[in-house]
Design an enzyme around this catalytic site. Structure first.
Site, PDB file in Angstrom:
ATOM      1  CG  ASP A   9      16.277  20.820 -16.055  1.00 38.25           C
ATOM      2  OD1 ASP A   9      16.261  20.076 -17.050  1.00 38.25           O
ATOM      3  OD2 ASP A   9      15.861  20.468 -14.941  1.00 38.25           O
ATOM      4  CG  ASP A 102      16.877  16.541 -18.578  1.00 43.06           C
ATOM      5  OD1 ASP A 102      17.722  16.250 -17.702  1.00 43.06           O
ATOM      6  OD2 ASP A 102      15.654  16.427 -18.398  1.00 43.06           O
ATOM      7  CD  GLU A 103      19.826  17.887 -13.869  1.00 43.00           C
ATOM      8  OE1 GLU A 103      19.538  18.932 -13.255  1.00 43.00           O
ATOM      9  OE2 GLU A 103      19.608  16.748 -13.413  1.00 43.00           O
TER      10      GLU A 103
END
EC number: 2.7.7.7
Length: 392
Positions: A9, A102-103
């Protein structure tokens, strides 16, 4: 073989992107959002210290942290950096699932045969940061749920490994809020009967839990006990979504055509939000009675909001339709999709607008899409054709 699942993350991703562009933002409280009546899309840890949180009204955030620097946000830049990070991870990893902008989840089961799984993941995280400048946290464990919770506990810029025999001892003292599927309503329901920590939930009879919260009770109980067999789904980005309608009788009724476009946009925008996509390109397609086909497109800031997309689509239609010939088919397509949700995109819209979309989507999801619609769009299209999943 015991599974080895990694959750990676990017820390405060939007803020980190802005700090790459402007080093003066380092160690400052930063809020990504827009307008006095907008909402917080993201914020730095320095701002979180004062109680600022995502989806909070900007005015409230500034009352908590008056010295915070508010930045409108640039979804195109964030999308490009996200794509770069994904490419770096994909180059090294056997199986990658991009869960959001974002992960990522990685399945590196069997890596211990050749190279220590934790050491390998740590070197990958270092490679991401060295090549992009973006800070990243990760956790390595036996499944996706434990790995995701582990990353949350490791942040910021943390690394964590939770072995199989340490899963329960890791989860037990944590708040039930840490479980991914526990929202505010579930938390309040369970809190009223004294269930606030994961160990209490894990020890609860699963039948009682199912009676309380329904069909998700078993899944929640499994997660509380660190049980999750969900596979890491190989990553493939969607290119576009679209819909079109062929009329049984060719038409030149402009009000009808504009209404149909509004209905199409509304349905596609709801699909974007449901699947957590944003679009930056709207395409209008017209087929005339003589089978001539024309298209026109426009670019806009990444969004999944009906009112923004409808305005763009109708402006395109007005520019494109200039033959005064009957129309046989009309279509709408959204392209250049990136992962994201409505509230991280509405940099210029108000918290009231965000709340309206959330309420409408909840009604649609619970009772059916056609139970609530904008007055400007029509509910029923003639022979609608919706696109299937498109891959690059």
């Amino acid at each position: 073989m015991e599974r080895a699942i990694v959750h990676m993350d990017l820390d405060t991703f939007f803020v980190s992107c802005e700090r790459l562009k402007n080093s003066e933002l380092q160690k400052m409280p930063v809020i990504i959002g827009g307008g006095d009546r907008g909402v917080v899309a993201s914020c730095s840890y320095e701002a979180r210290y004062y109680g600022v949180r995502s989806a909070m009204p900007i005015k409230m955030a500034l009352r908590l942290c008056p010295e915070a620097k508010v930045i409108k946000g640039d979804m195109e830049m964030y999308s490009q950096l996200s794509h770069t990070v994904t490419e770096i991870i994909e180059e090294q990893s056997p199986v990658v699932e991009k869960a959001s902008i974002d992960e990522h989840y990685l399945d590196i089961t069997g890596m211990d045969r050749f190279f220590g799984a934790y050491r390998w993941t740590e070197e990958l995280a270092q490679r991401v940061t060295s090549q992009t400048g973006l800070p990243i946290s990760f956790a390595l464990s036996i499944n996706k749920t434990v790995a995701k919770i582990g990353t949350g506990e490791a942040k910021p810029i943390g690394r964590k490994q939770i072995a199989a025999d340490g899963v329960r001892s890791f989860l037990n003292p944590l708040s039930i809020r840490k479980i991914p599927m526990v929202g505010d309503s579930t938390f309040q329901l369970l809190s009223r009967i004294g269930i606030r920590q994961i160990h209490t939930l894990a020890d609860m009879p699963v039948e009682v839990l199912q009676q309380m919260i329904g069909k998700n009770g078993l899944e929640l109980w499994k997660k509380a006990n660190g049980i999750d067999s969900t596979p890491v789904q190989p990553y493939s980005e969607r290119k576009s979504i679209s819909t079109e309608s062929t009329f049984s009788t060719d038409t030149i009724d402009l009000s009808k055509l504009r209404s149909i476009i509004g209905g199409m946009v509304e349905k596609l925008a709801y699909q974007l939000r449901t699947e957590q996509w944003l679009t930056s390109t709207v395409v209008i397609k017209l087929r005339y009675a003589n089978f001539d086909t024309e298209t026109k497109q426009c670019r806009l800031a990444y969004t999944s909001a009906d009112h923004t997309l409808s305005r763009c689509a109708l402006e395109l239609f007005d520019k494109l339709y200039n033959r005064r010939m009957r129309i046989r088919l009309i279509g709408v397509r959204f392209t250049n999709l990136v992962r994201g949700s409505l509230q991280i995109n509405l940099f210029e819209d108000t918290q009231e607008m965000v709340a309206l979309y959330q309420a409408m989507d909840q009604i649609k999801s619970r009772f059916g899409y056609d139970k609530v619609n904008r007055a400007g769009g029509i509910k029923k299209l003639e022979n609608p054709k919706f696109s299937k999943r498109e891959k690059p």
